[in-house]
Write a protein that holds these residues in place. Structure first.
Motif, short mmCIF file in Angstrom:
data_model
loop_
_atom_site.label_atom_id
_atom_site.label_comp_id
_atom_site.label_asym_id
_atom_site.label_seq_id
_atom_site.Cartn_x
_atom_site.Cartn_y
_atom_site.Cartn_z
N LEU A 158 0.83 -1.20 0.00
CA LEU A 158 0.00 0.00 0.00
C LEU A 158 0.86 1.25 0.00
O LEU A 158 0.61 2.20 -0.77
N LEU A 159 1.89 1.28 0.84
CA LEU A 159 2.77 2.45 0.86
C LEU A 159 3.54 2.59 -0.45
O LEU A 159 3.74 3.72 -0.93
N MET A 160 3.94 1.49 -1.05
CA MET A 160 4.65 1.57 -2.32
C MET A 160 3.71 2.06 -3.43
O MET A 160 4.14 2.80 -4.32
N LEU A 161 2.45 1.65 -3.39
CA LEU A 161 1.49 2.14 -4.38
C LEU A 161 1.19 3.62 -4.19
O LEU A 161 1.01 4.35 -5.17
N GLY A 187 3.30 5.81 -3.10
CA GLY A 187 4.49 6.51 -3.57
C GLY A 187 4.82 6.27 -5.03
O GLY A 187 5.81 6.80 -5.53
N HIS A 188 4.00 5.50 -5.72
CA HIS A 188 4.26 5.17 -7.13
C HIS A 188 4.16 6.41 -8.00
O HIS A 188 3.23 7.21 -7.87
N LYS A 189 5.11 6.58 -8.91
CA LYS A 189 5.07 7.70 -9.84
C LYS A 189 3.99 7.46 -10.88
O LYS A 189 3.80 6.35 -11.36
N LYS A 190 3.30 8.50 -11.26
CA LYS A 190 2.19 8.40 -12.20
C LYS A 190 2.63 7.95 -13.59
O LYS A 190 1.94 7.26 -14.27
N GLY A 191 3.82 8.36 -14.01
CA GLY A 191 4.30 8.08 -15.35
C GLY A 191 4.85 6.67 -15.56
O GLY A 191 5.08 6.24 -16.65
#
Length: 99
Positions: free
Chosen positions: A89-92, A94-98
């Motif tokens: 969940l935390l990695m998602l 912080g996931h970059k949109k691009g």
């Protein structure tokens, strides 16, 4: 910067979940049955005072029903599942949109 922090913390929590999975796997192989360590047992072993404070906080701030219906099932869940879900969940977040 904040996305990096979410990904960094998420990766470490995910790594902790993997370590918990390996430990449960080793215990399961040694005992010839599936053994999982619940989050509540680990929390109680590491810091019983904070678990008691968390319980009293939830019961007084929200409701004792919230403790029974939401917190107790999470505390009874295997540690590797809780850490894995929280890390992902935390990695998602912080996931970059691009990417």
């Amino acid at each position: 910067m904040i996305r990096f922090l979410f990904r960094f913390v998420g990766l470490w929590i995910l790594a902790g979940g993997f370590v918990a999975l390996v430990l449960d796997g080793v215990r399961s192989i040694a005992s010839s049955e599936i053994v999982t360590t619940p989050l509540g047992v680990t929390w109680l072993a590491t810091s019983p005072d904070s678990l008691a404070r968390f319980q009293s906080f939830v019961e007084t701030s929200l409701s004792p029903a919230v403790w029974e219906t939401a917190a107790v099932p999470v505390l009874n869940a295997p540690l590797f599942v809780v850490l894995g879900v929280l890390g992902l969940l935390l990695m998602l977040i912080g996931h970059k949109k691009g990417e």
